[in-house]
Design a protein around this motif. Structure first.
Motif, PDB file in Angstrom:
ATOM      1  N   LEU A  73       0.854  -1.192   0.000  1.00 53.32           N
ATOM      2  CA  LEU A  73       0.000   0.000   0.000  1.00 53.32           C
ATOM      3  C   LEU A  73       0.892   1.244   0.000  1.00 53.32           C
ATOM      4  O   LEU A  73       1.136   1.849   1.052  1.00 53.32           O
ATOM      5  CB  LEU A  73      -0.921  -0.007   1.216  1.00 53.32           C
ATOM      6  N   PRO A  74       1.401   1.617  -1.168  1.00 56.13           N
ATOM      7  CA  PRO A  74       2.328   2.761  -1.251  1.00 56.13           C
ATOM      8  C   PRO A  74       1.750   4.051  -0.683  1.00 56.13           C
ATOM      9  O   PRO A  74       2.463   4.810  -0.011  1.00 56.13           O
ATOM     10  CB  PRO A  74       2.594   2.891  -2.754  1.00 56.13           C
ATOM     11  N   ALA A  75       0.468   4.315  -0.943  1.00 53.44           N
ATOM     12  CA  ALA A  75      -0.130   5.557  -0.452  1.00 53.44           C
ATOM     13  C   ALA A  75      -0.096   5.624   1.066  1.00 53.44           C
ATOM     14  O   ALA A  75       0.202   6.665   1.658  1.00 53.44           O
ATOM     15  CB  ALA A  75      -1.574   5.679  -0.961  1.00 53.44           C
ATOM     16  N   SER A  76      -0.409   4.494   1.710  1.00 46.85           N
ATOM     17  CA  SER A  76      -0.369   4.454   3.180  1.00 46.85           C
ATOM     18  C   SER A  76       1.051   4.594   3.695  1.00 46.85           C
ATOM     19  O   SER A  76       1.287   5.228   4.730  1.00 46.85           O
ATOM     20  CB  SER A  76      -0.990   3.143   3.683  1.00 46.85           C
ATOM     21  N   ALA A  77       2.009   4.036   2.964  1.00 43.00           N
ATOM     22  CA  ALA A  77       3.418   4.177   3.342  1.00 43.00           C
ATOM     23  C   ALA A  77       3.845   5.637   3.270  1.00 43.00           C
ATOM     24  O   ALA A  77       4.585   6.131   4.133  1.00 43.00           O
ATOM     25  CB  ALA A  77       4.296   3.317   2.432  1.00 43.00           C
ATOM     26  N   VAL A  78       3.370   6.330   2.240  1.00 43.08           N
ATOM     27  CA  VAL A  78       3.684   7.755   2.096  1.00 43.08           C
ATOM     28  C   VAL A  78       3.073   8.549   3.243  1.00 43.08           C
ATOM     29  O   VAL A  78       3.725   9.410   3.848  1.00 43.08           O
ATOM     30  CB  VAL A  78       3.172   8.293   0.731  1.00 43.08           C
ATOM     31  N   TRP A  79       1.813   8.248   3.575  1.00 43.26           N
ATOM     32  CA  TRP A  79       1.158   8.986   4.655  1.00 43.26           C
ATOM     33  C   TRP A  79       1.871   8.769   5.991  1.00 43.26           C
ATOM     34  O   TRP A  79       2.118   9.736   6.730  1.00 43.26           O
ATOM     35  CB  TRP A  79      -0.305   8.550   4.787  1.00 43.26           C
ATOM     36  N   HIS A  80       2.216   7.531   6.303  1.00 43.60           N
ATOM     37  CA  HIS A  80       2.931   7.274   7.561  1.00 43.60           C
ATOM     38  C   HIS A  80       4.314   7.933   7.551  1.00 43.60           C
ATOM     39  O   HIS A  80       4.803   8.377   8.596  1.00 43.60           O
ATOM     40  CB  HIS A  80       3.053   5.771   7.806  1.00 43.60           C
ATOM     41  N   SER A  81       4.926   8.014   6.395  1.00 47.08           N
ATOM     42  CA  SER A  81       6.226   8.695   6.291  1.00 47.08           C
ATOM     43  C   SER A  81       6.068  10.185   6.581  1.00 47.08           C
ATOM     44  O   SER A  81       6.933  10.796   7.238  1.00 47.08           O
ATOM     45  CB  SER A  81       6.812   8.497   4.890  1.00 47.08           C
ATOM     46  N   GLU A  82       4.975  10.768   6.108  1.00 47.92           N
ATOM     47  CA  GLU A  82       4.700  12.185   6.414  1.00 47.92           C
ATOM     48  C   GLU A  82       4.571  12.369   7.920  1.00 47.92           C
ATOM     49  O   GLU A  82       5.060  13.352   8.487  1.00 47.92           O
ATOM     50  CB  GLU A  82       3.418  12.624   5.699  1.00 47.92           C
ATOM     51  N   ARG A 153      -5.455   9.713   1.091  1.00 49.76           N
ATOM     52  CA  ARG A 153      -6.527   9.043   1.832  1.00 49.76           C
ATOM     53  C   ARG A 153      -7.938   9.437   1.407  1.00 49.76           C
ATOM     54  O   ARG A 153      -8.842   8.607   1.458  1.00 49.76           O
ATOM     55  CB  ARG A 153      -6.371   9.325   3.329  1.00 49.76           C
ATOM     56  N   TYR A 154      -8.147  10.700   1.045  1.00 48.99           N
ATOM     57  CA  TYR A 154      -9.513  11.171   0.853  1.00 48.99           C
ATOM     58  C   TYR A 154      -9.855  11.436  -0.616  1.00 48.99           C
ATOM     59  O   TYR A 154      -9.140  12.161  -1.300  1.00 48.99           O
ATOM     60  CB  TYR A 154      -9.726  12.468   1.650  1.00 48.99           C
ATOM     61  N   PRO A 155     -10.968  10.851  -1.119  1.00 47.64           N
ATOM     62  CA  PRO A 155     -11.431  11.178  -2.474  1.00 47.64           C
ATOM     63  C   PRO A 155     -11.763  12.666  -2.562  1.00 47.64           C
ATOM     64  O   PRO A 155     -12.201  13.277  -1.582  1.00 47.64           O
ATOM     65  CB  PRO A 155     -12.692  10.319  -2.629  1.00 47.64           C
ATOM     66  N   ARG A 156     -11.541  13.231  -3.740  1.00 47.47           N
ATOM     67  CA  ARG A 156     -11.801  14.657  -3.936  1.00 47.47           C
ATOM     68  C   ARG A 156     -12.885  14.847  -4.982  1.00 47.47           C
ATOM     69  O   ARG A 156     -12.951  14.093  -5.958  1.00 47.47           O
ATOM     70  CB  ARG A 156     -10.516  15.372  -4.380  1.00 47.47           C
ATOM     71  N   TYR A 160     -11.940  11.148  -9.980  1.00 44.06           N
ATOM     72  CA  TYR A 160     -12.576   9.835  -9.892  1.00 44.06           C
ATOM     73  C   TYR A 160     -11.556   8.695  -9.807  1.00 44.06           C
ATOM     74  O   TYR A 160     -11.758   7.624 -10.362  1.00 44.06           O
ATOM     75  CB  TYR A 160     -13.539   9.660 -11.062  1.00 44.06           C
ATOM     76  N   HIS A 161     -10.465   8.981  -9.077  1.00 39.22           N
ATOM     77  CA  HIS A 161      -9.457   7.951  -8.814  1.00 39.22           C
ATOM     78  C   HIS A 161      -9.482   7.611  -7.331  1.00 39.22           C
ATOM     79  O   HIS A 161      -9.718   8.479  -6.488  1.00 39.22           O
ATOM     80  CB  HIS A 161      -8.056   8.435  -9.206  1.00 39.22           C
ATOM     81  N   VAL A 162      -9.242   6.359  -7.018  1.00 37.89           N
ATOM     82  CA  VAL A 162      -9.124   5.947  -5.613  1.00 37.89           C
ATOM     83  C   VAL A 162      -7.822   6.534  -5.070  1.00 37.89           C
ATOM     84  O   VAL A 162      -6.758   6.319  -5.659  1.00 37.89           O
ATOM     85  CB  VAL A 162      -9.108   4.405  -5.497  1.00 37.89           C
ATOM     86  N   PRO A 163      -7.858   7.292  -3.971  1.00 39.23           N
ATOM     87  CA  PRO A 163      -6.649   7.936  -3.449  1.00 39.23           C
ATOM     88  C   PRO A 163      -5.471   6.991  -3.280  1.00 39.23           C
ATOM     89  O   PRO A 163      -4.329   7.340  -3.593  1.00 39.23           O
ATOM     90  CB  PRO A 163      -7.110   8.510  -2.103  1.00 39.23           C
ATOM     91  N   SER A 164      -5.727   5.785  -2.801  1.00 38.14           N
ATOM     92  CA  SER A 164      -4.631   4.837  -2.570  1.00 38.14           C
ATOM     93  C   SER A 164      -3.969   4.376  -3.854  1.00 38.14           C
ATOM     94  O   SER A 164      -2.871   3.813  -3.827  1.00 38.14           O
ATOM     95  CB  SER A 164      -5.146   3.611  -1.794  1.00 38.14           C
TER      96      SER A 164
END
Length: 235
Positions: A73-82, A153-156, A160-164
């Motif tokens: 889950l790269p997106a979650s890895a990025v968020w935890h890195s932040e 994390r959050y759709p905008r 129409y892309h899944v944030p993750s």
């Protein structure tokens, strides 16, 4: 003169503080220092923030890799890195220069770009402080990480892309590197300059105000090109 004794008595009665204020100041001291808000140093809280940053680092590493037949889950890895970067910087500040109420619970509480800007624009008093100001993230990295706080994390609306799905393994690797470097910096740093002391530039404007003016101009340019800006937004 007849009134010599009176003049002498008058000189002796002068307020020492008034005399000091009237004395010519050294050229270096003419650069005004701006006193900022009260800052609190808490060396009991600092290691808690640093340990939490280390735990976020573990989560980021695990989420960046395939585990137990589950995808990474790269997106979650990025968020935890932040989160690592934010918490590590706060830990370093709590241990050294302290943090203000705004940086703790106010509008800047989660703004890593603002933390780093304040640290880098502070008036360093020693060589150690100047070295400590070299936070191992540049402006582009900070902006990218800051955006990931929500974008990962959050759709905008209108997107129409899944944030993750918006982040790749390369993004995760980039974020992990920034997190690791910032965590090491925060663990090693000994003394940070007080962000409440800001030196004025040659025009008499504080670096903080100058940066704020630049941000306002950039925002005005952005909303101006959208065609929907109000006069108030343009100014």
């Amino acid at each position: 003169p007849d009134n010599f004794d009176e003049e002498k008595d008058g000189e002796e009665k002068k307020d020492p503080e008034a005399v000091a204020a009237a004395a010519p100041r050294d050229a270096e001291l003419e650069e005004q220092l701006l006193a900022g808000p009260t800052r609190i140093v808490d060396r009991r809280q600092a290691p808690i923030w640093l340990q939490q940053a280390r735990l976020e680092m573990i989560a980021a590493r695990k989420l960046a890799e395939v585990f137990d037949n589950y995808r990474s889950l790269p997106a979650s890895a990025v968020w935890h890195s932040e989160q690592v970067v934010e918490m590590a910087i706060k830990a370093a500040m709590l241990r050294t220069c302290g943090i203000s109420e705004d940086e703790s619970i106010g509008g800047s509480a989660h703004d890593i770009a603002e933390f780093v800007r304040r640290l880098k624009s502070a008036d360093a008093q020693t060589a150690e402080q100047r070295l400590a100001q070299q936070v191992p993230v540049n402006d582009a990295d900070i902006i990218w990480l800051k955006r990931s706080y929500l974008q990962s994390r959050y759709p905008r609306p209108g997107n129409y892309h899944v944030p993750s799905e918006n982040y790749t393994k390369a993004d995760a690797d980039r974020a992990l590197k920034l997190a690791e470097e910032t965590l090491k910096w925060a663990s090693d740093v000994e003394d940070l300059p007080d962000p409440g002391l800001i030196r004025r530039n040659a025009t008499g404007v504080s670096e903080v105000q100058a940066a704020e003016d630049i941000r306002k101009r950039r925002w005005a340019d952005m909303v101006g090109t959208s065609g929907s800006a109000t006069d108030a937004e343009k100014n």
